[in-house]
Design an enzyme around this catalytic site. Structure first.
Site, PDB file in Angstrom:
ATOM      1  N   LYS A  51      14.884  97.070  30.177  1.00 45.24           N
ATOM      2  CA  LYS A  51      14.662  96.330  31.428  1.00 45.24           C
ATOM      3  C   LYS A  51      15.690  95.208  31.503  1.00 45.24           C
ATOM      4  O   LYS A  51      15.859  94.448  30.545  1.00 45.24           O
ATOM      5  CB  LYS A  51      13.236  95.767  31.426  1.00 45.24           C
ATOM      6  CG  LYS A  51      12.840  95.075  32.712  1.00 45.24           C
ATOM      7  CD  LYS A  51      11.397  94.579  32.623  1.00 45.24           C
ATOM      8  CE  LYS A  51      10.987  93.843  33.896  1.00 45.24           C
ATOM      9  NZ  LYS A  51       9.612  93.306  33.802  1.00 45.24           N
TER      10      LYS A  51
ATOM     11  N   HIS B  84      15.800  92.650  33.798  1.00 45.37           N
ATOM     12  CA  HIS B  84      15.427  91.459  34.563  1.00 45.37           C
ATOM     13  C   HIS B  84      14.035  90.995  34.126  1.00 45.37           C
ATOM     14  O   HIS B  84      13.314  91.715  33.442  1.00 45.37           O
ATOM     15  CB  HIS B  84      15.409  91.768  36.062  1.00 45.37           C
ATOM     16  CG  HIS B  84      14.393  92.815  36.427  1.00 45.37           C
ATOM     17  ND1 HIS B  84      14.624  94.165  36.246  1.00 45.37           N
ATOM     18  CD2 HIS B  84      13.132  92.714  36.936  1.00 45.37           C
ATOM     19  CE1 HIS B  84      13.565  94.854  36.639  1.00 45.37           C
ATOM     20  NE2 HIS B  84      12.639  93.985  37.054  1.00 45.37           N
TER      21      HIS B  84
END
Length: 230
Positions: free
Chosen positions: A104, A106
């Site tokens: 991921k 963010h």
């Protein structure tokens, strides 16, 4: 054999996780038995599953553990339910950590890990459903070690799976769990082995699940694919 192991074998059968017949494995092998941990789907099943894993981990590795690591995807619910069960059974809080197939990029929890972020000083147990070839550890091990800031900072206490199929690993005459232990330097264990299953359901059972015919097929299967030792 410990009672919880007998109960676990019955549990796998009741949940339709362990089946006997004729199955084509991912490897292309024709197997007289098949285990699918994805068949655990209800809350009560997952609760009991976590208890069996917690008991086996406690028996094999004790309480000097900080983190349960569950490789995506099936390892994720296993790590979570085992952490809950371990807390309830032994009164010790153990964190869970899992990996993402894609990191991921963010948010506060960005990165390739989900849950607790492993760090130096942590003692980790890897939790998986089953291993035939030992291939998955080749991805899991470097992800865990990549979290170290100093070499050897994270200790992998061991790996636990639900069933040791007791088949020889690729390019070896030894079972996958033995190959993992020898290559990575930590013990790899199972809640039960196929020897346990056959002993409980056939040798000392009523032979309704493992009939004489299926037992003969299992014997023939292991003549071809069985490891030298368990």
């Amino acid at each position: 054999m410990e009672q919880y192991k007998k109960d676990f074998i019955n549990f796998m059968v009741e949940c339709n996780v362990l089946k006997f017949g004729s199955f084509t494995l991912k490897s292309g092998r024709q197997s007289p038995f098949f285990m699918n941990a994805g068949a655990y789907v209800t809350g009560s099943q997952l609760k009991r599953l976590g208890e069996y894993y917690a008991k086996a981990i406690h028996d094999n590795f004790g309480e000097d553990i900080d983190v349960f690591f569950g490789p995506a995807y099936k390892g994720i619910p296993l790590a979570v339910t085992t952490a809950i069960a371990y807390s309830e059974l032994y009164g010790k809080e153990i964190k869970y950590c899992c990996d993402r197939k894609e990191a991921k990029d963010h948010g506060a929890d960005k990165g390739e890990l989900l849950g607790y972020k492993i760090k130096d000083g942590d003692r980790v147990v890897i939790i998986e459903d089953v291993t035939t070839s030992g291939k998955s550890i080749e991805e899991t091990y470097p992800k865990i070690k990549a979290q170290e800031t100093t070499e050897g900072g994270i200790k992998i206490v061991g790996e636990i799976v639900s069933l040791n199929r007791m088949e020889k690993a690729p390019e070896s005459t030894k079972p996958a769990l033995t190959v993992i232990s020898e290559k990575y330097g930590f013990p790899a264990r199972a809640i039960v082995t196929m020897n346990d299953v056959v002993d409980f359901l056939y040798t000392n059972g009523d032979k309704t699940l493992i009939t004489d015919e299926i037992k003969a097929e299992i014997d023939n299967y292991y003549k071809q694919y069985g490891a030298d030792s368990n």
